[in-house]
Design a protein around this motif. Structure first.
Motif, mmCIF file in Angstrom:
data_model
loop_
_atom_site.group_PDB
_atom_site.id
_atom_site.type_symbol
_atom_site.label_atom_id
_atom_site.label_comp_id
_atom_site.label_asym_id
_atom_site.label_seq_id
_atom_site.Cartn_x
_atom_site.Cartn_y
_atom_site.Cartn_z
ATOM 1 N N ARG A 310 -0.272 -2.663 6.656
ATOM 2 C CA ARG A 310 0.985 -2.079 6.207
ATOM 3 C C ARG A 310 1.383 -2.548 4.805
ATOM 4 N N THR A 311 0.369 -2.916 4.035
ATOM 5 C CA THR A 311 0.655 -3.399 2.684
ATOM 6 C C THR A 311 1.366 -2.346 1.848
ATOM 7 N N ARG A 312 0.894 -1.091 1.905
ATOM 8 C CA ARG A 312 1.540 -0.014 1.141
ATOM 9 C C ARG A 312 2.983 0.201 1.609
ATOM 10 N N GLU A 313 3.194 0.118 2.946
ATOM 11 C CA GLU A 313 4.554 0.275 3.481
ATOM 12 C C GLU A 313 5.463 -0.818 2.941
ATOM 13 N N ILE A 314 4.928 -2.033 2.878
ATOM 14 C CA ILE A 314 5.719 -3.153 2.356
ATOM 15 C C ILE A 314 6.077 -2.913 0.896
ATOM 16 N N GLY A 315 5.085 -2.436 0.138
ATOM 17 C CA GLY A 315 5.329 -2.161 -1.274
ATOM 18 C C GLY A 315 6.400 -1.100 -1.466
ATOM 19 N N LEU A 316 6.345 -0.043 -0.655
ATOM 20 C CA LEU A 316 7.342 1.021 -0.750
ATOM 21 C C LEU A 316 8.745 0.499 -0.420
ATOM 22 N N ARG A 317 8.850 -0.297 0.633
ATOM 23 C CA ARG A 317 10.155 -0.827 1.018
ATOM 24 C C ARG A 317 10.734 -1.708 -0.089
ATOM 25 N N MET A 318 9.879 -2.538 -0.664
ATOM 26 C CA MET A 318 10.353 -3.434 -1.716
ATOM 27 C C MET A 318 10.719 -2.652 -2.986
ATOM 28 N N SER A 319 10.018 -1.542 -3.224
ATOM 29 C CA SER A 319 10.292 -0.763 -4.440
ATOM 30 C C SER A 319 11.622 -0.012 -4.358
ATOM 31 N N ILE A 320 12.099 0.229 -3.137
ATOM 32 C CA ILE A 320 13.377 0.939 -2.992
ATOM 33 C C ILE A 320 14.538 -0.015 -2.679
ATOM 34 N N GLY A 321 14.258 -1.319 -2.863
ATOM 35 C CA GLY A 321 15.365 -2.274 -2.788
ATOM 36 C C GLY A 321 15.287 -3.336 -1.717
ATOM 37 N N PRO A 390 2.209 -15.393 8.244
ATOM 38 C CA PRO A 390 1.904 -14.003 7.880
ATOM 39 C C PRO A 390 3.130 -13.265 7.329
ATOM 40 N N ALA A 391 4.317 -13.538 7.916
ATOM 41 C CA ALA A 391 5.542 -12.890 7.451
ATOM 42 C C ALA A 391 5.876 -13.342 6.025
ATOM 43 N N LYS A 392 5.684 -14.621 5.751
ATOM 44 C CA LYS A 392 5.942 -15.142 4.414
ATOM 45 C C LYS A 392 4.974 -14.536 3.399
ATOM 46 N N LYS A 393 3.720 -14.385 3.819
ATOM 47 C CA LYS A 393 2.727 -13.763 2.939
ATOM 48 C C LYS A 393 3.128 -12.332 2.597
ATOM 49 N N ALA A 394 3.637 -11.605 3.611
ATOM 50 C CA ALA A 394 4.091 -10.229 3.371
ATOM 51 C C ALA A 394 5.268 -10.201 2.405
ATOM 52 N N ALA A 395 6.189 -11.169 2.546
ATOM 53 C CA ALA A 395 7.384 -11.206 1.696
ATOM 54 C C ALA A 395 7.048 -11.529 0.243
ATOM 55 N N GLN A 396 5.921 -12.198 0.036
ATOM 56 C CA GLN A 396 5.553 -12.617 -1.314
ATOM 57 C C GLN A 396 4.652 -11.610 -2.036
ATOM 58 N N LEU A 397 4.372 -10.487 -1.385
ATOM 59 C CA LEU A 397 3.527 -9.476 -2.034
ATOM 60 C C LEU A 397 4.221 -8.893 -3.258
ATOM 61 N N ASP A 398 3.437 -8.590 -4.288
ATOM 62 C CA ASP A 398 3.958 -7.916 -5.475
ATOM 63 C C ASP A 398 4.104 -6.431 -5.161
ATOM 64 N N PRO A 399 5.302 -5.826 -5.336
ATOM 65 C CA PRO A 399 5.517 -4.426 -4.953
ATOM 66 C C PRO A 399 4.517 -3.473 -5.599
ATOM 67 N N ILE A 400 4.216 -3.671 -6.887
ATOM 68 C CA ILE A 400 3.305 -2.765 -7.592
ATOM 69 C C ILE A 400 1.901 -2.860 -7.018
ATOM 70 N N GLU A 401 1.430 -4.105 -6.818
ATOM 71 C CA GLU A 401 0.090 -4.301 -6.255
ATOM 72 C C GLU A 401 0.019 -3.774 -4.831
ATOM 73 N N ALA A 402 1.133 -3.933 -4.058
ATOM 74 C CA ALA A 402 1.165 -3.487 -2.671
ATOM 75 C C ALA A 402 1.051 -1.971 -2.583
ATOM 76 N N ILE A 403 1.752 -1.246 -3.513
ATOM 77 C CA ILE A 403 1.704 0.228 -3.499
ATOM 78 C C ILE A 403 0.302 0.716 -3.851
ATOM 79 N N ARG A 404 -0.375 0.004 -4.758
ATOM 80 C CA ARG A 404 -1.721 0.407 -5.169
ATOM 81 C C ARG A 404 -2.775 0.071 -4.132
ATOM 82 N N TYR A 405 -2.398 -0.775 -3.103
ATOM 83 C CA TYR A 405 -3.395 -1.260 -2.139
ATOM 84 C C TYR A 405 -3.977 -0.120 -1.323
ATOM 85 N N GLU A 406 -5.275 -0.096 -1.187
ATOM 86 C CA GLU A 406 -5.958 0.926 -0.383
ATOM 87 C C GLU A 406 -6.524 0.253 0.872
#
Length: 406
Positions: A310-321, A390-406
């Motif tokens: 769910r890396t892309r989902e995390i990136g999207l959520r972080m990008s919208i606030g 794992p939750a902390k790792k998810a919180a520390q993801l970079d939004p831009i890198e997360a959205i680009r994740y495939e």
């Protein structure tokens, strides 16, 4: 983002992967159920042993002759004749912490009635012995002081003796049996007590006046032991100190002399058995607790997988606030939901398994409320502990890198 929305998102995420979520819970379910069941078995064994020791007389004190060395040869305690009737009378008259005292002598032999016979042991005691050993009369009466004074050939028998000698079901009261060649008239039958914790049949017993066994069976003037009962279990140590002081005075022992008697109490046996069962309970719980550890590792593993998927989902959520704390809370709530749900199911299975062990295997169990709460608390902490990283790792993801994740 408020907590209600986070819980809804967590539930939806778990609902999308039902099988994976259930398999993750399974480790927690097995761990919690194992801990509750093992603790119930361990505590049940402890309660059973304590109950049986109590039936034998938890405040009972046993005084026996001590071993001694004569001519360089160590004599066995059974060969010593250091206990006399005067010792019994001194203890009965002078102690403040005893409720009952009985001299004891015994002899093994063959009990005979008609064509039936069985090997057994006849014990010479007084009336206090019933109180000391928690026996009671089911049929007939106890022998009297007059019977003791006249060394009457009367006795009281246990249920096992009755069953093996009186096979036709007749009442044994008033019947005459022989111990070896000596006749004894049965005047009472003891209430059945069954086997004790050491596997001894408490109903295979014959009680007679101690004077009768001394004079007519053994032809001795000394006694082989003294049984006593403390007023309360907590007075046992004071009673032992008093008895020791009286016996050392009666036997004229110097301060430097060793005791020529031994004193044992059921409190010692109870303490030893309790320590053993506590150790076994801890070992059982530790082994079962490994299942909780394995279940926790399973939670961590599945949360790592979930974060990766769910890396892309995390990136999207972080990008919208959504903030890092929101992402952390989202995955932590998923982890806690898995562990808490698994814990609740585990509690139900654990209690059910313990009851099944009791009904099917007839094994004593005792489910303590604290063991249920402890298991549930541990599984909740397990969910937080193994879900945090794992939750902390998810919180520390970079939004831009997360959205680009495939």
């Amino acid at each position: 983002m408020n907590i209600t929305n986070l819980i809804k998102i967590a539930l939806k995420a778990l609902a999308n992967n039902k099988m994976r979520g259930f398999l993750t819970m399974l480790g927690i379910i097995i761990g919690v159920a194992s801990v509750i069941t093992m603790l119930a078995i361990g505590q049940g064994s402890k309660k059973s042993i304590q109950s049986q020791i109590s039936e034998m007389g938890s405040n009972m004190i046993m005084i026996q002759p001590g071993a001694d060395t004569r001519g360089g040869v160590r004599q066995s305690a059974s060969a010593m004749e250091t206990l006399k009737l005067t010792d019994y009378k001194s203890i009965a008259d002078e102690t403040r912490f005893l409720s009952a005292v009985s001299p004891t002598v015994n002899s093994s032999g063959q009990l005979i009635y008609g064509a039936n016979n069985k090997p057994s042991t006849i014990y010479g005691v007084n009336q206090d012995y019933l109180e000391i050993r928690r026996y009671s009369i089911d049929d007939g009466d106890m022998f009297t002081e007059q019977d003791i004074a006249s060394a009457a050939k009367v006795c009281i028998v246990g249920k096992t003796v009755v069953d093996e000698l009186f096979t036709n079901g007749e009442s044994p009261v008033g019947k005459v049996i022989r111990f070896n060649k000596i006749p004894f008239r049965i005047i009472g039958v003891l209430t059945s007590k069954g086997y004790n914790s050491m596997g001894m049949d408490q109903d295979d017993v014959v009680l007679a006046p101690y004077t009768t066994i001394q004079k007519r069976v053994l032809a001795i003037t000394h006694i082989q032991g003294i049984n006593a009962s403390a007023l309360k279990e907590e007075y046992t140590d004071q009673a032992i100190d008093e008895i020791s002081e009286i016996l050392r005075r009666n036997h004229k022992l110097k301060p430097t002399d060793n005791d020529d008697f031994t004193i044992r109490s059921m409190q010692e046996l109870s303490s030893m058995m309790t320590t053993t069962t506590d150790l076994m309970t801890v070992l059982l719980a530790a082994v079962a607790g490994i299942s909780l550890l394995v279940g926790g590792i399973g939670i961590m593993n599945i949360m790592y997988v979930s974060v990766t998927e769910r890396t892309r989902e995390i990136g999207l959520r972080m990008s919208i606030g959504a903030k890092g704390m929101d992402i952390l809370a989202q995955f932590l709530i998923e982890s806690i939901l898995i562990s808490v749900t698994g814990g609740l199911i585990g509690v139900i299975f654990g209690v059910g398994a313990a009851l099944a062990v009791n009904m099917i295997a007839r094994f004593p169990i005792y489910i303590q409320p604290w063991s249920v709460f402890l298991s549930f608390a541990v599984c909740t902490i397990t969910g937080v502990f193994f879900g945090w990283y794992p939750a902390k790792k998810a919180a520390q993801l970079d939004p831009i890198e997360a959205i680009r994740y495939e």
